[in-house]
Every structure is written in structure tokens, then in C-alpha cells.
Write an enzyme that holds these catalytic residues in place. Structure first.
Site, PDB file in Angstrom:
ATOM      1  N   SER A  91       0.804  -0.963  -0.086  1.00 57.88           N
ATOM      2  CA  SER A  91      -0.043  -0.131   0.551  1.00 57.88           C
ATOM      3  C   SER A  91       1.475   1.389   0.078  1.00 57.88           C
ATOM      4  CB  SER A  91      -0.551  -0.227   1.289  1.00 57.88           C
ATOM      5  OG  SER A  91      -1.158   1.145   0.842  1.00 57.88           O
ATOM      6  N   TYR A 125      -1.142  -0.351   9.927  1.00 56.64           N
ATOM      7  CA  TYR A 125      -1.590  -0.505   8.843  1.00 56.64           C
ATOM      8  C   TYR A 125       0.239  -0.494   7.657  1.00 56.64           C
ATOM      9  CZ  TYR A 125      -3.863  -1.172   4.034  1.00 56.64           C
ATOM     10  OH  TYR A 125      -3.914  -1.841   2.601  1.00 56.64           O
ATOM     11  N   LYS A 134       2.258  -2.605   6.032  1.00 60.44           N
ATOM     12  CA  LYS A 134       2.337  -3.148   4.596  1.00 60.44           C
ATOM     13  C   LYS A 134       3.957  -2.427   3.791  1.00 60.44           C
ATOM     14  CE  LYS A 134      -1.842  -3.768   2.881  1.00 60.44           C
ATOM     15  NZ  LYS A 134      -1.418  -5.080   2.568  1.00 60.44           N
TER      16      LYS A 134
HETATM   17  P1  NAP Z   1     -11.342  -5.412   0.763  1.00 61.05           P
HETATM   18  O1  NAP Z   1     -12.814  -5.521  -0.481  1.00 61.05           O
HETATM   19  O2  NAP Z   1     -12.246  -5.608   2.444  1.00 61.05           O
HETATM   20  O3  NAP Z   1     -11.070  -7.894   0.598  1.00 61.05           O
HETATM   21  C1  NAP Z   1      -9.901  -7.605   1.725  1.00 61.05           C
HETATM   22  C2  NAP Z   1     -10.164  -9.420   1.724  1.00 61.05           C
HETATM   23  O4  NAP Z   1      -8.922  -9.345   2.435  1.00 61.05           O
HETATM   24  C3  NAP Z   1     -11.322 -10.119   1.818  1.00 61.05           C
HETATM   25  O5  NAP Z   1     -11.582 -10.894   0.490  1.00 61.05           O
HETATM   26  C4  NAP Z   1     -11.510 -10.479   2.758  1.00 61.05           C
HETATM   27  O6  NAP Z   1     -12.038 -12.022   2.817  1.00 61.05           O
HETATM   28  C5  NAP Z   1      -9.557 -11.546   2.306  1.00 61.05           C
HETATM   29  N1  NAP Z   1      -9.464 -10.969   4.260  1.00 61.05           N
HETATM   30  C6  NAP Z   1      -9.624  -9.786   5.560  1.00 61.05           C
HETATM   31  N2  NAP Z   1      -9.048 -10.768   6.029  1.00 61.05           N
HETATM   32  C7  NAP Z   1      -8.581 -12.413   6.058  1.00 61.05           C
HETATM   33  C8  NAP Z   1      -7.721 -13.187   6.254  1.00 61.05           C
HETATM   34  N3  NAP Z   1      -7.563 -12.985   7.854  1.00 61.05           N
HETATM   35  N4  NAP Z   1      -7.456 -15.030   6.111  1.00 61.05           N
HETATM   36  C9  NAP Z   1      -8.182 -14.309   4.797  1.00 61.05           C
HETATM   37  N5  NAP Z   1      -8.569 -13.757   3.681  1.00 61.05           N
HETATM   38  C10 NAP Z   1      -8.685 -12.946   4.465  1.00 61.05           C
HETATM   39  O7  NAP Z   1     -10.412  -4.836   0.831  1.00 61.05           O
HETATM   40  P2  NAP Z   1      -9.288  -4.545  -0.880  1.00 61.05           P
HETATM   41  O8  NAP Z   1     -10.073  -3.593  -0.680  1.00 61.05           O
HETATM   42  O9  NAP Z   1     -10.293  -5.445  -1.768  1.00 61.05           O
HETATM   43  O10 NAP Z   1      -7.918  -4.879  -0.327  1.00 61.05           O
HETATM   44  C11 NAP Z   1      -7.269  -6.113  -0.592  1.00 61.05           C
HETATM   45  C12 NAP Z   1      -5.974  -5.734  -0.080  1.00 61.05           C
HETATM   46  O11 NAP Z   1      -5.632  -4.635  -1.265  1.00 61.05           O
HETATM   47  C13 NAP Z   1      -5.605  -5.523   0.860  1.00 61.05           C
HETATM   48  O12 NAP Z   1      -3.987  -6.384   1.091  1.00 61.05           O
HETATM   49  C14 NAP Z   1      -5.405  -4.260   1.211  1.00 61.05           C
HETATM   50  O13 NAP Z   1      -4.396  -3.792   2.320  1.00 61.05           O
HETATM   51  C15 NAP Z   1      -4.738  -3.609  -0.231  1.00 61.05           C
HETATM   52  N6  NAP Z   1      -4.936  -1.831  -0.903  1.00 61.05           N
HETATM   53  C16 NAP Z   1      -6.257  -1.884  -0.729  1.00 61.05           C
HETATM   54  C17 NAP Z   1      -6.070  -0.164  -1.059  1.00 61.05           C
HETATM   55  C18 NAP Z   1      -7.331   0.290  -1.107  1.00 61.05           C
HETATM   56  O14 NAP Z   1      -7.504   1.691  -1.346  1.00 61.05           O
HETATM   57  N7  NAP Z   1      -8.563  -0.371  -1.551  1.00 61.05           N
HETATM   58  C19 NAP Z   1      -5.579   0.655  -0.945  1.00 61.05           C
HETATM   59  C20 NAP Z   1      -3.691  -0.253  -0.959  1.00 61.05           C
HETATM   60  C21 NAP Z   1      -3.711  -1.102  -0.533  1.00 61.05           C
HETATM   61  P3  NAP Z   1     -13.325 -11.926   3.858  1.00 61.05           P
HETATM   62  O15 NAP Z   1     -14.211 -11.351   3.488  1.00 61.05           O
HETATM   63  O16 NAP Z   1     -13.819 -13.845   3.623  1.00 61.05           O
HETATM   64  O17 NAP Z   1     -13.181 -12.283   4.773  1.00 61.05           O
END
Ligand code: NAP
Length: 247
Positions: free
Chosen positions: A145, A158, A162
Site C-alpha cells: 500500500s 497498517y 505494509k
Molecule cells: P476488501 O474489499 O476489504 O477485501 C479484503 C479481502 O481480504 C477479502 O476477500 C477478505 O476475505 C480477505 N481477508 C481479510 N482477512 C483475511 C484473513 N485473515 N484470511 C484470509 N482472507 C482475509 O479489501 P481490498 O480493498 O480489496 O484490499 C485488498 C488488498 O489491497 C489488501 O491487502 C489491502 O490492504 C490492499 N490495499 C487496498 C487499497 C484500497 O484502496 N482498497 C489500497 C492499498 C492497498 P473475507 O471477506 O472472506 O473476510
């Protein structure tokens, strides 16, 4: 026939960026996709349906990435059922937010966030790396991130998780490069998913030079490139994808 396919494991593929990555890798590389999730079985099934509807194949593997025993049990049992296959692409995508000022941050919020992103990356990578090294072929892509590069207030847990992933990416890349395994990190800015829905997208858009949030598919395209043969010489990198917000 999954026997002729590359196998790709995407953690946290029940929604958001992980789901987009799973669908894109199936489309671009005809991989058999292992869709991991923690609690959202409905979301995991939707990802699988999208993959099969476009003619691809996949299966769902439930485990909590932060729990080493659960990870090993799930992956060892998959390996026993598929002795001739190996997981060639791993995308460490699962992550959570538990934002708050450090001064008031409960220990559990620190541990949960670090254990999901950083320890989760260790758990899943450690369980899949040996086969990649034996086969002299592999791709590990860590979804970090902007927060892990710049540091964001209210996100010390976080940012630490990261930032740790980014440092581990650089170290591991040097350990395994000779065996044709690449390890890279992607640092997204603000992407339209459930994770940022609770923040105000209009306020966020105003901060971003591109004037909008990114789409999960835009991150997925980059993952797809890093997973391809064309990216064989990119190793130990951190690639920003943030609409010009930070570099
Ligand atoms: P999201 O929509 O909240 O999805 C998170 C996913 O992670 C879900 O599938 C969830 O599964 C899974 N998860 C959470 N805890 C888990 C665990 N302990 N074991 C297995 N699976 C787990 O988030 P997102 O925005 O798509 O983010 C995906 C990645 O990108 C993350 O690492 C996040 O930090 C990173 N990121 C996101 C952004 C952003 O702006 N969205 C920016 C920078 C980085 P369940 O739903 O089954 O719990």
C-alpha cells in the site's frame, strides 16, 4: 483439464482487489485459480462463478492467512490431492484495516492488522515457496500500500504491516532470483472497494491528481503483467499505482 494449467493462489479473493485479480489471471493466463477467503463464502462463490462463466476454472480454499496451522493444513491437503501440480503464482492480497491513533490503539488492533498482511504473507509464502524453488519457476506478488511507503496518520499498524511486506519483498527477491522466482510488491493508493467505502470517496478524489479513485481491475492488470513471462526480469520492485498521488 487443470493438469495443463498454471495454478495461481490469490488470498482474500472473495471481493475487491483480490476478486478482480483472480478473474484477470484466469482470463489472461488461463490459470486454475485457488480462491482464498476468510469469512465471505458468498463473495468467494461469486468470484468462482465469474471465472467459470468466462470459461475458466478455479476452486475455493477457505483459511485465515494469519493462522499458520490453518494455512498449512489447507495448502498441504490441496497438494496431497494434486501431487503433480504446484502453485506457481501466489498473490498475497488479504488485508484489513483497523485505523486509529497510536495513542489509543488497542494491542489487538495492532496484532490483527500486522498478522493479516505481514504474518499472512509469511504463512502463505513459506508454505508455497519450496515447490517454486524446486521447479525453478514462480511468481510472488505482494499487495502492499501507499501507506507502507509514505506512512499515513491513523494507520501506524497498517503502515507497519505494509512497510514490512515491502522490505520482505526486497529481501526475498534476492534469496530466490537465481531460481527464476520473482517477488514484487504493488503499492496501490485509493482503490474503489469496501475497504475505502467508509471513507468519503469525494474527499479522497479531491486529493488525487487523477481526480478519481482507482478501480480493482486496474490493480489486477498490473498483477497480470507481473505474473507473465514478460516480467521475468522485474524482481524486488515496489510498483506504485495511485493516480499520481505519490511516487
Ligand atoms: P476488501 O474489499 O476489504 O477485501 C479484503 C479481502 O481480504 C477479502 O476477500 C477478505 O476475505 C480477505 N481477508 C481479510 N482477512 C483475511 C484473513 N485473515 N484470511 C484470509 N482472507 C482475509 O479489501 P481490498 O480493498 O480489496 O484490499 C485488498 C488488498 O489491497 C489488501 O491487502 C489491502 O490492504 C490492499 N490495499 C487496498 C487499497 C484500497 O484502496 N482498497 C489500497 C492499498 C492497498 P473475507 O471477506 O472472506 O473476510
Amino acid at each position: 483439464m487443470i493438469n495443463n494449467k498454471k495454478i495461481a493462489l490469490i488470498t482474500g479473493a472473495s471481493k475487491g482487489i483480490g476478486s478482480a485479480i483472480a478473474i484477470q489471471l484466469s482470463k489472461d493466463h488461463d490459470c486454475h485459480i485457488l480462491i482464498n477467503y476468510k469469512s465471505d463464502i458468498k463473495g468467494a462463490n461469486t468470484t468462482l462463478d465469474e471465472i467459470t462463466n468466462q470459461g475458466g476454472s478455479g476452486e475455493i480454499l477457505q483459511f485465515d492467512v494469519s493462522n499458520k496451522i490453518e494455512v498449512d493444513n489447507a495448502l498441504n491437503s490441496w497438494k496431497e490431492k494434486n501431487p503433480n501440480l504446484f502453485i506457481e503464482i501466489v498473490v498475497n492480497n488479504a488485508g484489513i484495516l483497523k485505523d486509529g491513533l497510536m495513542m489509543w490503539m488497542p494491542e489487538s488492533d495492532w496484532d490483527d492488522v500486522v498478522n493479516t498482511s505481514l504474518k499472512g504473507m509469511y504463512n502463505v509464502t513459506q508454505s508455497t515457496l519450496q515447490e517454486m524453488l524446486k521447479k525453478r519457476n514462480g511468481r510472488i506478488i505482494n499487495i502492499a500500500s501507499l501507506s507502507g511507503l509514505k506512512g499515513l496518520p491513523g494507520q501506524t499498524n497498517y503502515s507497519a504491516a505494509k512497510g514490512g511486506m515491502i522490505a520482505a519483498t526486497k529481501a526475498l527477491a534476492q534469496e530466490v532470483a537465481k531460481r527464476n522466482v520473482t517477488v514484487n510488491a504493488i503499492a496501490p493508493g485509493f482503490i474503489e472497494t469496501a475497504m475505502v467505502d467508509e471513507n468519503n470517496p469525494t474527499v479522497l478524489s479531491g486529493m488525487i491528481p487523477a481526480g478519481r479513485l482507482g478501480k480493482p481491475t486496474e490493480v489486477a492488470y498490473l498483477v497480470s503483467f507481473l505474473a507473465s513471462d514478460k516480467a521475468a526480469y522485474i524482481n524486488g520492485e515496489v510498483i506504485n499505482i495511485n493516480g499520481g498521488l505519490y511516487s
